[in-house]
Every structure is written in C-alpha cells, then in structure tokens.
Design an enzyme around this catalytic site. Structure first.
Site, PDB file in Angstrom:
ATOM      1  CG  ASP A  57     -13.534 -36.017 -22.392  1.00 42.40           C
ATOM      2  OD1 ASP A  57     -12.676 -35.786 -21.521  1.00 42.40           O
ATOM      3  OD2 ASP A  57     -13.379 -35.745 -23.600  1.00 42.40           O
TER       4      ASP A  57
ATOM      5  CB  ILE B 138      -5.508 -36.187 -15.052  1.00 41.40           C
ATOM      6  CG1 ILE B 138      -4.059 -35.877 -15.426  1.00 41.40           C
ATOM      7  CG2 ILE B 138      -5.745 -35.886 -13.579  1.00 41.40           C
ATOM      8  CD1 ILE B 138      -3.664 -34.412 -15.266  1.00 41.40           C
TER       9      ILE B 138
ATOM     10  CD  GLU C 240      -2.272 -21.354  -9.727  1.00 41.49           C
ATOM     11  OE1 GLU C 240      -1.106 -21.612 -10.083  1.00 41.49           O
ATOM     12  OE2 GLU C 240      -3.191 -22.186  -9.774  1.00 41.49           O
TER      13      GLU C 240
ATOM     14  CG  HIS D 199      -0.558 -25.244  -9.848  1.00 39.46           C
ATOM     15  ND1 HIS D 199      -0.839 -24.305 -10.798  1.00 39.46           N
ATOM     16  CD2 HIS D 199      -0.596 -26.444 -10.510  1.00 39.46           C
ATOM     17  CE1 HIS D 199      -1.043 -24.884 -11.963  1.00 39.46           C
ATOM     18  NE2 HIS D 199      -0.890 -26.195 -11.820  1.00 39.46           N
ATOM     19  CB  ILE D 200       1.730 -29.351  -5.044  1.00 39.40           C
ATOM     20  CG1 ILE D 200       0.503 -29.702  -4.181  1.00 39.40           C
ATOM     21  CG2 ILE D 200       2.416 -28.088  -4.535  1.00 39.40           C
ATOM     22  CD1 ILE D 200       0.855 -30.157  -2.771  1.00 39.40           C
ATOM     23  N   GLY D 201      -0.108 -30.548  -7.984  1.00 40.16           N
ATOM     24  CA  GLY D 201      -0.630 -31.818  -8.469  1.00 40.16           C
ATOM     25  C   GLY D 201       0.426 -32.773  -8.996  1.00 40.16           C
ATOM     26  CB  ALA D 202       2.788 -32.578 -11.722  1.00 41.05           C
TER      27      ALA D 202
ATOM     28  CG  ASP E 133      -2.998 -28.340  -6.726  1.00 47.39           C
ATOM     29  OD1 ASP E 133      -2.280 -28.029  -5.757  1.00 47.39           O
ATOM     30  OD2 ASP E 133      -2.540 -28.722  -7.819  1.00 47.39           O
TER      31      ASP E 133
END
Length: 319
Positions: free
Chosen positions: A175, A156, A272, A290-293, A267
């Site tokens: 990273d 991602i 939650e 929480h709608i990333g996907a 998001d």
C-alpha cells in the site's frame, strides 16, 4: 421537509430511518440524461456506481446540498468540485468490505478448480463426455499454504487478508500507506487471533505471489500491465474486484492465452456496462457483473450508515 433522491436505490432499513427522521425519500430512478431537470426538486441525492455526478450536473443543480455514495469508490462523482461548491459528499467505505472480500475468494475457489469452464461445459457435454471433462479438470490446487499478494491494503484489502489468513495462506501486502505487521482475526465462537502480514514492495509482491488481488481506486495508468505480468510467477491467478481499468485487459488476455496467468476473476471492467466479448467468453476467466457489495448484509449496512450520515448532516445544517 428535506427531499432525498435515492437514484440507485437504498436498502429499506435506510429508507425507513430517513423517513422516521422526517425526510422524503424517492427511489424512482431518473435517467442520467434527465437528472439536471429532475434533481431541481431535491435537496440531496444518493447514488451507487451507475449514476454520474460531474461538474456540469452539479452546476445545473445549485439546490443540492449533499451527495451520498453507497459504497467505497467515488470516481463517478467530481468530489473536489462538489465540495468547492459547498456540497457535502459522503460515502460508506466500511460497510461492504467483507462482501467484496468474500467475492474475491469466490473467484479464487472458482479458478483453482476450473469451475468457470466446468459450469459452461457440464450442461452441454456432461452426459456425453463426462470422463473427458473429469480428466480436463483433474489438476486443481489448494489455497492453503500459498501466497496471496494484496495490492491496496485499506478496509477491503484487510478483510481479504483476514479471509486468506483464516484459510492458512501467507499474505504479502502493498500500500502507499503503512501496512500493519499483523491483523486480528475473529474466528467462530468469537475466538480472536493475531496473524502476521508481510509488508513488501509492489515489485516483490508481483514476483512472489501465487495469487494477486487488487483493491485500489481507479488510476490513469493500469496497476497491472504487460510489464507486470511478465514479472509474475508462471501459473499465477489474478482477481480484480476493485475498479475497471486497474488491469490492462489486452495484457491480461495475452497472459492468459500464453499460460503465464492460469486464471483471472473479474468483477469490474474497463467499459462497463458493456465489457468486451473476448473477456466474457474466455474459458480461463471467472466473471461477475460488478456485484462486490451486492449482498443483503452489505446493502443493509450501507443503507443504515448512509441514512445516519444524511440525518446528521441536515440536522447540523438546521442547528
């Protein structure tokens, strides 16, 4: 016939693939409190982020042979314990990457042009205070030429970098694993271009970025807390489309209220599905649940990949 419970749903294409392969697929949601009993009728279960599969539930359902996670993060599953019990645990890490990356930029474009506040005020004040609102939102900025810091450079994070590079931004990447010096963009007309990526320490990224986007799994300690916000540029924008808890929400609110952070795009949230009210009502925060996907394309890819993983596993089990 193997029975699969798609407790958080599955794309119709994935369901069709499974049924053509001889599986029975049920998509009726079983509440968390009833899963220990309900799962006794199934050989496998697929979930997204809503259903939790912890040790106690795994112990209560020794018949389960496979757990499939539609998406990337598996913090709602006790993965190591399940595998110790001989249960296969699979996910679909690549399928939703582009959709999440595009949502990052939906939040960024919203923040740099004050859309989160404008969309709240225009319906109630637009016909009486039009010129006042026009003046209030007159100091937007452009993304081109700015530095975006990407913390977490997996699938991602790399898709986010590709969108940024396509917009003419400079990418600073951090990273725990090696970061490539360049990545390939596929532009319109299938034109392919290699673009540079700057691998930096997380400290340098936090100090130098104009915008910061998080793409890391859940950790016990927030990645961005009070100390990190203090080191950021004044007027930085922060986006979190990874996991709730990776940003200290108290520290974020303090930084927003002081002006240190110009805006945030969220998001995901610590608690939650009941985010705190002061986040939901803050004029400098762009919000999604929480709608990333949650795009048609991503869900089709997730359903297809998940179905093929399930089919392959059970076919090998029979062999």
């Amino acid at each position: 016939m193997f029975r699969i419970l798609a407790n958080d749903g599955i794309d119709p294409i994935g369901k069709e693939l499974l049924e053509k392969a001889g599986f029975q697929v049920d998509t009726t949601h079983i509440p968390q409190a009833e899963l220990a009993e309900g799962l006794k009728n199934y050989d496998g279960i697929t979930v997204r982020s809503a259903t939790k599969l912890r040790k106690e539930l795994i112990d209560a359902c020794p018949n389960i042979k496979l757990i499939g996670r539609g998406g990337v993060g598996m913090d709602n599953i006790d993965v190591d314990y399940a595998r110790e019990q001989g249960i296969a645990v699979v996910n679909t890490p690549a399928a939703s990457s582009l959709s999440v990356a595009e949502l990052v930029f939906a939040h960024l474009f919203t923040g740099i042009r004050f859309l989160q506040d404008s969309n709240r005020k225009m319906p109630v004040e637009g016909n009486t205070k039009f010129n006042d609102l026009k003046k209030a939102y007159a100091k937007g900025i452009e993304l081109r030429g700015k530095k975006i810091g990407i913390i977490g450079f997996g699938r991602i994070g790399r898709e986010t970098a590709k969108v940024a590079l396509g917009l003419g931004m400079e990418v600073l990447a951090y990273d725990l694993f090696a970061v490539p010096s360049e990545i390939e963009l596929v532009l319109g007309g299938n034109v392919k271009v290699s673009c540079p990526v700057n691998s930096v320490s997380v400290e340098q990224l936090i100090r130098e970025s104009d915008f910061i986007s998080l793409h890391v799994p859940f950790a016990e300690k927030p990645v961005l807390g009070k100390e990190e916000f203090a080191q950021m540029k004044n007027g930085v924008g922060v986006v979190n489309c990874s996991r709730g808890g990776t940003i200290d929400e108290d520290a974020l609110l303090e930084a927003l209220n002081s002006g240190k952070v110009a805006f945030a795009g969220l998001d995901v949230f610590e608690n939650e599905p009941s985010p705190r009210a002061d986040l939901l009502t803050h004029p400098k925060i762009s919000l999604t649940p929480h709608i990333g996907a949650s795009t048609n394309e991503a869900q089709e890819r997730i359903g297809t990949e998940l179905a093929n993983l399930i089919i392959d596993y059970f076919n090998n089990l029979k062999a």
